[in-house]
Motif scaffolding. Structure first.
Motif, PDB file in Angstrom:
ATOM      1  N   SER A  71      19.597  63.865  86.058  1.00 56.68           N
ATOM      2  CA  SER A  71      20.655  64.616  86.736  1.00 56.68           C
ATOM      3  C   SER A  71      20.858  64.099  88.152  1.00 56.68           C
ATOM      4  O   SER A  71      21.961  64.129  88.673  1.00 56.68           O
ATOM      5  N   GLN A  72      19.798  63.611  88.770  1.00 54.32           N
ATOM      6  CA  GLN A  72      19.897  63.084  90.131  1.00 54.32           C
ATOM      7  C   GLN A  72      20.800  61.857  90.176  1.00 54.32           C
ATOM      8  O   GLN A  72      21.582  61.693  91.092  1.00 54.32           O
ATOM      9  N   HIS A  73      20.703  60.995  89.171  1.00 56.67           N
ATOM     10  CA  HIS A  73      21.490  59.767  89.157  1.00 56.67           C
ATOM     11  C   HIS A  73      22.681  59.845  88.210  1.00 56.67           C
ATOM     12  O   HIS A  73      23.342  58.841  87.966  1.00 56.67           O
ATOM     13  N   ARG A  74      22.938  61.038  87.654  1.00 52.75           N
ATOM     14  CA  ARG A  74      24.074  61.273  86.774  1.00 52.75           C
ATOM     15  C   ARG A  74      24.117  60.255  85.630  1.00 52.75           C
ATOM     16  O   ARG A  74      25.103  59.572  85.417  1.00 52.75           O
ATOM     17  N   ARG A  75      22.995  60.169  84.920  1.00 52.46           N
ATOM     18  CA  ARG A  75      22.869  59.246  83.797  1.00 52.46           C
ATOM     19  C   ARG A  75      22.620  60.017  82.517  1.00 52.46           C
ATOM     20  O   ARG A  75      22.056  61.099  82.531  1.00 52.46           O
ATOM     21  N   GLY A  76      23.009  59.408  81.417  1.00 52.24           N
ATOM     22  CA  GLY A  76      22.773  60.027  80.129  1.00 52.24           C
ATOM     23  C   GLY A  76      22.879  59.026  79.012  1.00 52.24           C
ATOM     24  O   GLY A  76      23.140  57.839  79.229  1.00 52.24           O
ATOM     25  N   GLU A  77      22.658  59.521  77.813  1.00 54.88           N
ATOM     26  CA  GLU A  77      22.759  58.703  76.622  1.00 54.88           C
ATOM     27  C   GLU A  77      23.655  59.417  75.617  1.00 54.88           C
ATOM     28  O   GLU A  77      23.632  60.636  75.524  1.00 54.88           O
ATOM     29  N   ILE A  78      24.415  58.642  74.880  1.00 53.31           N
ATOM     30  CA  ILE A  78      25.257  59.177  73.817  1.00 53.31           C
ATOM     31  C   ILE A  78      24.771  58.569  72.504  1.00 53.31           C
ATOM     32  O   ILE A  78      24.542  57.361  72.421  1.00 53.31           O
ATOM     33  N   GLY A  79      24.623  59.413  71.518  1.00 54.01           N
ATOM     34  CA  GLY A  79      24.253  58.949  70.185  1.00 54.01           C
ATOM     35  C   GLY A  79      25.143  59.612  69.153  1.00 54.01           C
ATOM     36  O   GLY A  79      25.656  60.708  69.385  1.00 54.01           O
ATOM     37  N   TYR A  80      25.345  58.939  68.053  1.00 60.25           N
ATOM     38  CA  TYR A  80      26.158  59.532  67.000  1.00 60.25           C
ATOM     39  C   TYR A  80      25.739  58.977  65.657  1.00 60.25           C
ATOM     40  O   TYR A  80      25.200  57.872  65.561  1.00 60.25           O
ATOM     41  N   VAL A  81      25.965  59.759  64.619  1.00 59.67           N
ATOM     42  CA  VAL A  81      25.780  59.327  63.235  1.00 59.67           C
ATOM     43  C   VAL A  81      26.924  59.918  62.415  1.00 59.67           C
ATOM     44  O   VAL A  81      27.389  61.028  62.695  1.00 59.67           O
ATOM     45  N   PHE A  82      27.385  59.147  61.449  1.00 57.44           N
ATOM     46  CA  PHE A  82      28.456  59.589  60.569  1.00 57.44           C
ATOM     47  C   PHE A  82      28.149  59.167  59.140  1.00 57.44           C
ATOM     48  O   PHE A  82      27.541  58.120  58.921  1.00 57.44           O
ATOM     49  N   CYS A  83      28.604  59.980  58.200  1.00 60.05           N
ATOM     50  CA  CYS A  83      28.461  59.604  56.800  1.00 60.05           C
ATOM     51  C   CYS A  83      29.309  58.354  56.549  1.00 60.05           C
ATOM     52  O   CYS A  83      30.288  58.110  57.254  1.00 60.05           O
ATOM     53  N   PRO A  84      28.933  57.540  55.577  1.00 65.81           N
ATOM     54  CA  PRO A  84      29.653  56.276  55.339  1.00 65.81           C
ATOM     55  C   PRO A  84      31.153  56.441  55.100  1.00 65.81           C
ATOM     56  O   PRO A  84      31.932  55.575  55.505  1.00 65.81           O
ATOM     57  N   THR A  85      31.584  57.517  54.492  1.00 67.39           N
ATOM     58  CA  THR A  85      33.014  57.693  54.220  1.00 67.39           C
ATOM     59  C   THR A  85      33.828  57.933  55.483  1.00 67.39           C
ATOM     60  O   THR A  85      35.051  57.807  55.462  1.00 67.39           O
ATOM     61  N   ALA A  86      33.161  58.268  56.590  1.00 63.41           N
ATOM     62  CA  ALA A  86      33.865  58.535  57.845  1.00 63.41           C
ATOM     63  C   ALA A  86      33.978  57.300  58.736  1.00 63.41           C
ATOM     64  O   ALA A  86      34.728  57.314  59.712  1.00 63.41           O
ATOM     65  N   LEU A  87      33.252  56.261  58.401  1.00 61.93           N
ATOM     66  CA  LEU A  87      33.223  55.075  59.261  1.00 61.93           C
ATOM     67  C   LEU A  87      34.579  54.391  59.306  1.00 61.93           C
ATOM     68  O   LEU A  87      35.299  54.313  58.312  1.00 61.93           O
ATOM     69  N   GLY A  88      34.928  53.909  60.498  1.00 68.27           N
ATOM     70  CA  GLY A  88      36.165  53.174  60.675  1.00 68.27           C
ATOM     71  C   GLY A  88      37.418  54.026  60.733  1.00 68.27           C
ATOM     72  O   GLY A  88      38.524  53.502  60.695  1.00 68.27           O
ATOM     73  N   ARG A  89      37.245  55.335  60.860  1.00 66.75           N
ATOM     74  CA  ARG A  89      38.401  56.226  60.874  1.00 66.75           C
ATOM     75  C   ARG A  89      38.650  56.843  62.253  1.00 66.75           C
ATOM     76  O   ARG A  89      39.468  57.736  62.394  1.00 66.75           O
ATOM     77  N   GLY A  90      37.924  56.377  63.289  1.00 64.21           N
ATOM     78  CA  GLY A  90      38.179  56.823  64.651  1.00 64.21           C
ATOM     79  C   GLY A  90      37.487  58.093  65.082  1.00 64.21           C
ATOM     80  O   GLY A  90      37.736  58.587  66.176  1.00 64.21           O
ATOM     81  N   PHE A  91      36.611  58.640  64.244  1.00 62.36           N
ATOM     82  CA  PHE A  91      35.957  59.895  64.601  1.00 62.36           C
ATOM     83  C   PHE A  91      35.018  59.752  65.811  1.00 62.36           C
ATOM     84  O   PHE A  91      34.977  60.612  66.680  1.00 62.36           O
ATOM     85  N   ALA A  92      34.240  58.690  65.873  1.00 61.96           N
ATOM     86  CA  ALA A  92      33.325  58.490  66.998  1.00 61.96           C
ATOM     87  C   ALA A  92      34.108  58.322  68.290  1.00 61.96           C
ATOM     88  O   ALA A  92      33.749  58.881  69.320  1.00 61.96           O
ATOM     89  N   THR A  93      35.176  57.561  68.255  1.00 65.56           N
ATOM     90  CA  THR A  93      36.005  57.369  69.437  1.00 65.56           C
ATOM     91  C   THR A  93      36.573  58.687  69.919  1.00 65.56           C
ATOM     92  O   THR A  93      36.550  58.995  71.116  1.00 65.56           O
ATOM     93  N   GLU A  94      37.077  59.484  69.011  1.00 69.88           N
ATOM     94  CA  GLU A  94      37.652  60.779  69.390  1.00 69.88           C
ATOM     95  C   GLU A  94      36.581  61.718  69.946  1.00 69.88           C
ATOM     96  O   GLU A  94      36.806  62.408  70.922  1.00 69.88           O
ATOM     97  N   ALA A  95      35.416  61.727  69.304  1.00 68.83           N
ATOM     98  CA  ALA A  95      34.337  62.614  69.781  1.00 68.83           C
ATOM     99  C   ALA A  95      33.870  62.195  71.161  1.00 68.83           C
ATOM    100  O   ALA A  95      33.593  63.019  72.004  1.00 68.83           O
TER     101      ALA A  95
END
Length: 90
Positions: free
Chosen positions: A66-90
Motif C-alpha cells: 500500500s505504501q508503494h501502491r503496488r499490486g498483482e492481477i491474476g485471472y483464470v477462465f474456462c477454455p470456452t471463454a478464452l479469446g472472447r475479451g473477458f479478461a480485458t473487460e474485467a
C-alpha cells in the motif's frame, strides 16, 4: 468454479491447482474472509457470461504494497471463454 479450477489446462500457468473439491471450497472461504478484512488487500470477482449466466472465470487483484501502491492481477477462465475479451473487460 471447481470445473475450471480443477482443469489442468486452465491452471497450467498458476501457482496453484488443479484443485480438488476441498481446495476449491477452501478458496471460496478465503475469498469471503478477504472481502470482510480491514484493511482489504484482496479483491476477487467472479466472471459470468451474461449470454447464458454461466460462471466462466475469476479475476483477483491483490495489493502487495500500500505504501508503494503496488499490486498483482491474476485471472483464470474456462477454455470456452478464452479469446472472447473477458479478461480485458474485467
Amino acid at each position: 468454479m471447481h470445473a475450471f479450477a480443477s482443469d489442468p489446462e486452465v491452471v497450467c500457468y498458476t501457482d496453484w491447482g488443479p484443485n480438488d473439491p476441498e481446495e476449491t471450497t477452501a478458496f471460496l472461504h478465503e475469498v469471503v474472509d478477504s472481502a470482510r478484512a480491514t484493511p482489504r488487500v484482496t479483491f476477487a470477482m467472479a466472471v459470468v457470461d451474461r449470454s447464458d449466466d454461466m460462471l466462466i472465470g475469476s479475476i483477483e487483484l491483490v495489493t502487495t504494497s500500500s505504501q508503494h501502491r503496488r499490486g498483482e492481477i491474476g485471472y483464470v477462465f474456462c477454455p470456452t471463454a478464452l479469446g472472447r475479451g473477458f479478461a480485458t473487460e474485467a
